[in-house]
Design an enzyme around this catalytic site. Structure first.
Site, PDB file in Angstrom:
ATOM      1  N   GLU A   1       1.213  -0.818  -0.157  1.00 35.95           N
ATOM      2  CA  GLU A   1       0.022   0.128  -0.157  1.00 35.95           C
ATOM      3  C   GLU A   1       0.785   1.203   0.249  1.00 35.95           C
ATOM      4  O   GLU A   1       0.674   2.152   0.719  1.00 35.95           O
ATOM      5  CB  GLU A   1      -0.767  -0.123   1.222  1.00 35.95           C
ATOM      6  CG  GLU A   1      -1.964  -0.920   1.051  1.00 35.95           C
ATOM      7  CD  GLU A   1      -3.108  -1.798   2.347  1.00 35.95           C
ATOM      8  OE1 GLU A   1      -2.568  -0.242   3.008  1.00 35.95           O
ATOM      9  OE2 GLU A   1      -3.245  -2.490   2.002  1.00 35.95           O
TER      10      GLU A   1
ATOM     11  N   GLU B   1      -5.546 -11.220  -0.991  1.00 35.10           N
ATOM     12  CA  GLU B   1      -6.676 -10.893   0.255  1.00 35.10           C
ATOM     13  C   GLU B   1      -7.882 -11.014   0.066  1.00 35.10           C
ATOM     14  O   GLU B   1      -8.913 -10.461   0.155  1.00 35.10           O
ATOM     15  CB  GLU B   1      -5.896  -9.376   0.704  1.00 35.10           C
ATOM     16  CG  GLU B   1      -4.782  -9.341   1.368  1.00 35.10           C
ATOM     17  CD  GLU B   1      -4.055  -8.440   1.950  1.00 35.10           C
ATOM     18  OE1 GLU B   1      -5.012  -7.549   2.682  1.00 35.10           O
ATOM     19  OE2 GLU B   1      -3.431  -8.046   1.848  1.00 35.10           O
TER      20      GLU B   1
HETATM   21  O1  9MR Z   1      -6.475  -8.717   8.655  1.00 33.80           O
HETATM   22  C1  9MR Z   1      -5.956  -7.625   9.860  1.00 33.80           C
HETATM   23  C2  9MR Z   1      -6.069  -7.397  10.721  1.00 33.80           C
HETATM   24  O2  9MR Z   1      -6.510  -8.319  12.170  1.00 33.80           O
HETATM   25  C3  9MR Z   1      -4.999  -6.527  11.570  1.00 33.80           C
HETATM   26  O3  9MR Z   1      -5.645  -6.112  12.717  1.00 33.80           O
HETATM   27  C4  9MR Z   1      -5.536  -5.189  10.274  1.00 33.80           C
HETATM   28  C5  9MR Z   1      -3.934  -4.839  10.999  1.00 33.80           C
HETATM   29  O4  9MR Z   1      -2.662  -5.805  11.206  1.00 33.80           O
HETATM   30  O5  9MR Z   1      -4.391  -5.858   9.348  1.00 33.80           O
HETATM   31  C6  9MR Z   1      -5.826  -6.867   8.739  1.00 33.80           C
HETATM   32  O6  9MR Z   1      -5.718  -7.026   7.228  1.00 33.80           O
HETATM   33  C7  9MR Z   1      -4.603  -6.225   6.295  1.00 33.80           C
HETATM   34  C8  9MR Z   1      -3.884  -6.113   5.215  1.00 33.80           C
HETATM   35  O7  9MR Z   1      -2.603  -6.752   6.181  1.00 33.80           O
HETATM   36  C9  9MR Z   1      -3.253  -5.515   4.119  1.00 33.80           C
HETATM   37  N1  9MR Z   1      -4.453  -5.262   3.391  1.00 33.80           N
HETATM   38  C10 9MR Z   1      -5.933  -4.651   4.354  1.00 33.80           C
HETATM   39  C11 9MR Z   1      -6.341  -5.719   5.179  1.00 33.80           C
HETATM   40  C12 9MR Z   1      -7.371  -5.928   5.382  1.00 33.80           C
HETATM   41  O8  9MR Z   1      -6.396  -4.731   7.161  1.00 33.80           O
END
Ligand code: 9MR
Length: 362
Positions: free
Chosen positions: A166, A274
């Site tokens: 990102e 994802e």
């Molecule tokens: O799903 C993830 C969530 O459980 C965590 O709290 C969060 C912060 O680490 O990240 C979420 O995963 C993200 C991913 O790493 C990057 N793309 C967006 C995802 C959803 O927010």
């Protein structure tokens, strides 16, 4: 058909209907005419590329049905958060490897691959790091050590990494809120060197850039492709691109396909990294996940997996769902409590979405 066949057929149907989804039964008529019950491969059995799931250590340890579902349906895992910088790098001189080690060993013990997520994400710099207010030289020196240590520790075990996640905001500008934008005059150059540090630590690991809305947002895609062109010109190593695919039942499929084809034109490995499909797009408190809604979701999944299958074979890397069961999806906390985005329901039964996913696979 003889009377004997009819009676046997009725009996077979009754017994088969009493079996759970997971029991594979093949009935043969007394005179050897085979009946064809829907014996079904799992996702990982059918796919010719990896099928990944984002997982958490606590769920793998805490719930045997969760663990069994991961092992049964998937061939790859990604840590949902436990291999991010904020989880591992607890202070300037201390790493917490507990969960990351557990997940890497879990993958190995169960004959699965593990995809590393993610080395550099603006949203996962630990507080102590941000508070240190490093200048660009010190910042990069610290990050280089981190990448070298993490990728080096799992050399040969973690086969692929999201090096950067990102970097771009919607529309394709560099993210304003990123500390990297503040610290570096040339953020893209910094990211390119991060890819070099990762390659040096494990020359065989596949290195990815990961982002969301890539196939929907033409501006972001243009920025990513420009970065890839620059990386290639400079010799910064990049093997693949991930689009997260947090999409929804009402996401425009034609836009998705046009963007996907454009992304594939880079020739790099492509990771649907994802995947989940929201159904309660209006965030309605009275939303009901009806059979019709489940069917629409199934069609969306089928569209996506069959679109992925159109890639040249050497660009297929993996499709990863962001979670295993609707019970633990991140979206119930981050989107709406009534959300059902994944392939297995709360009780680990296959949803129509699972069948759609399978049907789209070659
Ligand atoms: O799903 C993830 C969530 O459980 C965590 O709290 C969060 C912060 O680490 O990240 C979420 O995963 C993200 C991913 O790493 C990057 N793309 C967006 C995802 C959803 O927010």
């Amino acid at each position: 058909m003889t009377t004997k066949q009819i009676i046997f057929g009725v009996l077979s149907a009754f017994v088969f209907a009493s079996c759970s989804n997971d029991e594979k039964v093949v009935f043969i008529y007394a005179d050897e005419t085979p009946v064809n019950p829907p014996v079904q491969a799992t996702l990982k059995e059918k796919a010719k590329f990896k099928i990944g799931a984002a997982v958490k250590m606590k769920d793998l340890q805490g719930e045997v049905n969760y663990k069994n579902a991961v092992v049964k349906h998937y061939s790859q895992i990604t840590a949902e958060y436990e291999m991010k910088m904020a989880s591992i790098w607890t202070s300037s001189t201390v790493y917490n490897w507990t969960a990351a080690d557990y997940l890497v060993n879990f993958a190995k013990d169960n004959n699965m691959e593990i995809h590393g997520h993610t080395l550099i994400w603006y949203d996962s710099f630990p507080d102590w790091f941000k508070n240190a207010k490093y200048d660009s030289i010190a910042f990069e020196a610290k990050v280089k050590i981190y990448i070298t240590d993490v990728v080096g520790r799992y050399k040969g075990k973690v086969k692929s990494w999201d090096v950067a996640n990102e970097v771009f905001a919607d529309g394709g500008a560099l993210r304003e809120e990123s500390v990297i934008k503040t610290v570096f005059k040339d953020p893209i150059g910094f990211y390119g060197r991060c890819f070099q540090y990762a390659r040096a630590a494990d020359p065989d690991a596949k290195l990815f850039y990961n982002d969301y809305s890539v196939v929907l947002d033409a501006g972001k895609r243009t920025a990513i492709k420009k970065m890839v062109t620059r990386f290639k010109a400079k010799g910064y190593p990049i093997d693949g691109l991930g689009d997260q695919f947090h999409y929804a039942n009402d996401t425009n499929k034609q836009t998705m396909k046009t963007g996907f084809t454009d992304l594939a034109s880079t020739g790099l490995l492509i990771h649907i990294s994802e995947l989940d499909i929201k159904v309660n797009t209006g965030k309605s408190d009275s939303y009901v996940f009806t059979d019709a809604e489940a069917q629409k979701q199934s069609e969306t999944y089928q569209y996506i997996t069959s679109m992925y299958e159109e890639l040249p074979q050497n660009q297929k890397f993996a499709i990863t769902t962001w979670g295993v069961t609707d019970k633990y999806t991140w979206l119930t906390a981050f989107w709406h409590p009534k959300e059902y985005p994944l392939l297995l329901d709360n009780d680990y039964n296959k949803k129509p979405a699972y069948q759609g996913f399978l049907a789209g696979l070659k």
